[in-house]
Design a protein around this motif. Structure first.
Motif, mmCIF file in Angstrom:
data_model
loop_
_atom_site.group_PDB
_atom_site.id
_atom_site.type_symbol
_atom_site.label_atom_id
_atom_site.label_comp_id
_atom_site.label_asym_id
_atom_site.label_seq_id
_atom_site.Cartn_x
_atom_site.Cartn_y
_atom_site.Cartn_z
ATOM 1 N N GLN A 144 0.832 -1.196 0.000
ATOM 2 C CA GLN A 144 0.000 0.000 0.000
ATOM 3 C C GLN A 144 0.871 1.252 0.000
ATOM 4 O O GLN A 144 0.538 2.246 -0.640
ATOM 5 C CB GLN A 144 -0.912 0.013 1.230
ATOM 6 N N ALA A 145 1.969 1.180 0.713
ATOM 7 C CA ALA A 145 2.860 2.347 0.806
ATOM 8 C C ALA A 145 3.373 2.750 -0.574
ATOM 9 O O ALA A 145 3.497 3.929 -0.876
ATOM 10 C CB ALA A 145 4.033 2.035 1.726
ATOM 11 N N ARG A 146 3.632 1.760 -1.419
ATOM 12 C CA ARG A 146 4.117 2.060 -2.762
ATOM 13 C C ARG A 146 3.026 2.729 -3.580
ATOM 14 O O ARG A 146 3.277 3.679 -4.306
ATOM 15 C CB ARG A 146 4.592 0.785 -3.462
ATOM 16 N N ARG A 147 1.793 2.245 -3.431
ATOM 17 C CA ARG A 147 0.691 2.855 -4.159
ATOM 18 C C ARG A 147 0.386 4.242 -3.621
ATOM 19 O O ARG A 147 0.120 5.173 -4.370
ATOM 20 C CB ARG A 147 -0.571 1.991 -3.991
ATOM 21 N N ALA A 148 0.382 4.370 -2.307
ATOM 22 C CA ALA A 148 -0.032 5.628 -1.680
ATOM 23 C C ALA A 148 1.148 6.569 -1.474
ATOM 24 O O ALA A 148 0.971 7.683 -1.002
ATOM 25 C CB ALA A 148 -0.718 5.342 -0.345
ATOM 26 N N LYS A 149 2.350 6.102 -1.812
ATOM 27 C CA LYS A 149 3.566 6.929 -1.674
ATOM 28 C C LYS A 149 3.763 7.406 -0.241
ATOM 29 O O LYS A 149 3.942 8.600 0.011
ATOM 30 C CB LYS A 149 3.521 8.133 -2.617
ATOM 31 N N ILE A 150 3.700 6.488 0.678
ATOM 32 C CA ILE A 150 3.975 6.819 2.075
ATOM 33 C C ILE A 150 5.397 6.360 2.390
ATOM 34 O O ILE A 150 5.696 5.176 2.300
ATOM 35 C CB ILE A 150 2.985 6.132 3.038
ATOM 36 N N ARG A 151 6.242 7.310 2.703
ATOM 37 C CA ARG A 151 7.648 6.975 2.916
ATOM 38 C C ARG A 151 8.132 7.549 4.242
ATOM 39 O O ARG A 151 7.449 8.343 4.874
ATOM 40 C CB ARG A 151 8.485 7.555 1.772
ATOM 41 N N PHE A 152 9.311 7.145 4.632
ATOM 42 C CA PHE A 152 9.930 7.767 5.800
ATOM 43 C C PHE A 152 11.386 8.038 5.471
ATOM 44 O O PHE A 152 11.957 7.428 4.556
ATOM 45 C CB PHE A 152 9.783 6.881 7.042
ATOM 46 N N LYS A 153 11.944 8.980 6.199
ATOM 47 C CA LYS A 153 13.331 9.351 5.966
ATOM 48 C C LYS A 153 14.207 8.493 6.844
ATOM 49 O O LYS A 153 14.165 8.577 8.049
ATOM 50 C CB LYS A 153 13.540 10.827 6.276
ATOM 51 N N ASN A 154 14.988 7.643 6.205
ATOM 52 C CA ASN A 154 15.903 6.772 6.926
ATOM 53 C C ASN A 154 17.298 7.295 6.664
ATOM 54 O O ASN A 154 17.905 6.985 5.649
ATOM 55 C CB ASN A 154 15.743 5.330 6.434
ATOM 56 N N GLY A 155 17.782 8.140 7.583
ATOM 57 C CA GLY A 155 19.041 8.811 7.318
ATOM 58 C C GLY A 155 18.839 9.761 6.160
ATOM 59 O O GLY A 155 18.010 10.649 6.231
ATOM 60 N N LYS A 156 19.545 9.546 5.087
ATOM 61 C CA LYS A 156 19.404 10.428 3.928
ATOM 62 C C LYS A 156 18.400 9.883 2.926
ATOM 63 O O LYS A 156 17.896 10.600 2.085
ATOM 64 C CB LYS A 156 20.772 10.588 3.235
ATOM 65 N N LYS A 157 18.159 8.581 3.052
ATOM 66 C CA LYS A 157 17.326 7.946 2.040
ATOM 67 C C LYS A 157 15.846 7.916 2.420
ATOM 68 O O LYS A 157 15.500 7.838 3.596
ATOM 69 C CB LYS A 157 17.808 6.500 1.827
ATOM 70 N N ASN A 158 15.010 7.972 1.415
ATOM 71 C CA ASN A 158 13.586 7.802 1.657
ATOM 72 C C ASN A 158 13.209 6.359 1.369
ATOM 73 O O ASN A 158 13.517 5.832 0.315
ATOM 74 C CB ASN A 158 12.781 8.727 0.756
ATOM 75 N N GLU A 159 12.536 5.753 2.313
ATOM 76 C CA GLU A 159 12.120 4.365 2.127
ATOM 77 C C GLU A 159 10.617 4.255 2.305
ATOM 78 O O GLU A 159 10.012 5.074 2.991
ATOM 79 C CB GLU A 159 12.792 3.484 3.189
ATOM 80 N N LEU A 160 10.058 3.235 1.703
ATOM 81 C CA LEU A 160 8.634 2.993 1.876
ATOM 82 C C LEU A 160 8.385 2.446 3.277
ATOM 83 O O LEU A 160 9.172 1.649 3.787
ATOM 84 C CB LEU A 160 8.144 1.976 0.842
ATOM 85 N N VAL A 161 7.285 2.875 3.868
ATOM 86 C CA VAL A 161 6.904 2.337 5.176
ATOM 87 C C VAL A 161 6.172 1.013 4.975
ATOM 88 O O VAL A 161 5.917 0.593 3.845
ATOM 89 C CB VAL A 161 5.954 3.292 5.927
ATOM 90 N N HIS A 162 5.879 0.351 6.062
ATOM 91 C CA HIS A 162 4.965 -0.775 6.041
ATOM 92 C C HIS A 162 3.637 -0.310 6.631
ATOM 93 O O HIS A 162 3.637 0.440 7.609
ATOM 94 C CB HIS A 162 5.515 -1.941 6.867
ATOM 95 N N THR A 163 2.545 -0.725 6.027
ATOM 96 C CA THR A 163 1.248 -0.368 6.605
ATOM 97 C C THR A 163 0.527 -1.634 7.053
ATOM 98 O O THR A 163 0.614 -2.674 6.412
ATOM 99 C CB THR A 163 0.351 0.390 5.600
ATOM 100 N N LEU A 164 -0.167 -1.498 8.179
ATOM 101 C CA LEU A 164 -0.887 -2.628 8.753
ATOM 102 C C LEU A 164 -2.266 -2.171 9.176
ATOM 103 O O LEU A 164 -2.464 -1.014 9.539
ATOM 104 C CB LEU A 164 -0.155 -3.168 9.978
#
Length: 416
Positions: free
Chosen positions: A359-379
């Motif tokens: 869902q995070a990929r579809r909804a573009k929900i990310r978090f900043k992990n250091g310098k990089k943006n990563e997709l979150v997990h949704t539950l």
RNA sequence: GGACGAGUGGGUGAGUGGCUGAAACCACAUCCCUGCUAAGGAUGCGUAUGGGUAACUGUACCGAGAGUUCGAAUCUCUCCUCGUCCA
């Protein structure tokens, strides 16, 4: 949405996993090819565009220096036509790819058991022992009508079949349950939110209900809005298109909403009583977490829902859904099934799912992990379906004369 | 319902056709200096996606979409949102 880059890189692996969910390998091959074709088309377009940009810059310089621009203009005009063509090709391929890719379900976790349907789900454990009745326990619709709690006919009169009306203690009990569940979840660290019951197409695409399951949704006629089938949709999409900072995670939320489902394809199933209604109340849990902690959060949510049932003194069991019963967006799901003595069976009352980054990929929900943006997990998980909880209370707490006791934890909510 | 105004990067905010992916300030990060309680300096710092081991580089994005133009944050149109005023 699955990770198309990963599909390209590890086609064998991904394909194997998705075949467990019945996804045709040929479809995946097609997606892979379309993906590559799109990249090609993009590269072509961008090369032309780069040339155009360069020429435009030159153009500006020529003009400033007072040089003749007629030759350059001819070149630029010619290139413009090619760009338009290239863009059109790219657009078409993008559309084709999206149509295919958006309809591919999530990859099941490795520990999800293989299986066809709900009969292949695997029981994890039972909680609380169903009590023995000295009489034949009645089914909930009988009890509901006898006590004047639920009126099925008048629901039909107001709307259509699969709608009902609660009266008196039935209605109060619903409200008590909602409050009790929200309070319980809040004490477990879930923040309460109140969200719209109507959402737009983008939100439903984000959580995976659209484009594939439009038939199951009620749609508003004069606007592109839909009634929510679950609070999972508005609550998860709260953070759509956002980059969350690490210290804001995990987000743990709980929301009460009405839910609306057409129940297309459920004709003939659970037609009696309030197990399967077009409109029902539900208290939902939604978490947004980093990939590293999503498994812990998942177990937390299952425990929360199970403890809620235990607090209500309702016997239940936990089952892991098999690949065949797993929902479209879920990588893993544990259902909680409550014991219904009237029906002499366990029935689903809650469903907790980890969708990982689908869902995070579809909804573009990310978090900043250091310098990089990563997709979150949704539950997400129900805790619980209110109507079914009411059903469970009626059937489990019934007396031989048809009267119904009230679980102790609800007494304060009812002034008892 | 009508009139006007606004929507720029994490924040404030400059920018009315090319030299602006975007000044400045704040915040943030790293480093340096200093060493009596706080201050100074340097550098870096948007997102997405393609290519490249990498350095780097192409493309797109200034509320959304469409258009004008060789070229748009800047002009035109439509829509959305917010504000103010009127009914």
């Amino acid at each position: 949405m699955i990770d198309l880059k990963l599909l390209q890189k590890d086609f064998e692996g991904i394909s194997k996993k998705l075949q467990r969910k019945g996804v045709d390998e040929k479809l995946l091959e097609k997606v892979k090819i379309k993906f590559e074709e799109l990249k090609e088309a993009k590269a072509h377009f961008e090369t032309l565009q780069a040339a155009q940009n360069a020429m435009s810059k030159e153009f500006g310089m020529y003009k400033r220096e007072g040089k003749d621009i007629s030759e350059l203009k001819a070149k630029v005009d010619e290139n413009k036509i090619r760009i338009a063509d290239a863009l059109e090709i790219q657009r078409l391929r993008q559309e084709e790819l999206e149509a295919l890719a958006m309809a591919i379900p999530n990859i099941p976790d490795d520990d999800v058991p293989d299986g066809e349907d709900e009969d292949d789900n695997i029981e994890i454990k039972k909680v609380l022992t169903p009590k023995e009745f000295s009489f034949t326990p009645k089914e909930h619709w009988e009890l509901a009508e006898q006590n004047g709690w639920i009126d099925f006919e008048r629901g039909v009169k107001l709307a259509t079949s699969r709608f009902s009306v609660s009266f008196g203690m039935g209605a109060r009990l619903e409200r008590a349950l909602i409050n009790f569940m929200l309070d319980f979840n809040r004490q477990r660290g879930f923040e309460e939110v109140s969200v719209p019951a109507l959402v737009n197409r983008k939100a439903l695409e984000g959580t995976g209900q659209l484009p594939k399951f439009e038939d199951d949704l009620y749609k508003i006629q004069d606007q592109e809005l839909f009634l929510i089938p679950t609070a999972e949709v508005p609550v998860t999409n709260l953070y759509q298109d956002e980059i969350l900072s690490l210290d804001k995670l995990p987000k743990r939320m709980t929301a009460y909403t009405s839910c609306f489902r057409k129940e297309a394809g459920a004709a003939g199933r659970d037609t009696r009583g309030m197990i399967r209604q077009h409109q029902f109340h539900k208290v939902e849990l939604v978490s947004i977490a980093t990939p590293g902690e999503s498994d812990i959060i998942f177990n937390d949510m299952v425990t929360c829902a199970s403890d809620l049932l235990t607090a209500l003194e309702l016997p239940h069991r936990l089952v892991t859904l098999c690949t065949g019963d797993l929902g479209f967006s879920a990588a893993k799901t544990i259902d909680l099934e409550v014991w219904l003595p009237g029906q002499n069976t366990y029935r689903e009352i809650s469903s907790v799912s980890n969708t990982r980054d689908f869902q995070a990929r579809r909804a573009k929900i990310r978090f900043k992990n250091g310098k990089k943006n990563e997709l979150v997990h949704t539950l997400n998980g129900s805790s619980l379906a209110v109507g079914r909880t009411l059903v469970a209370i009626m059937e489990n707490f019934q007396n031989s004369d048809g009267s119904i006791d009230i679980p102790k934890v609800l007494h304060p909510y009812l002034g008892l």
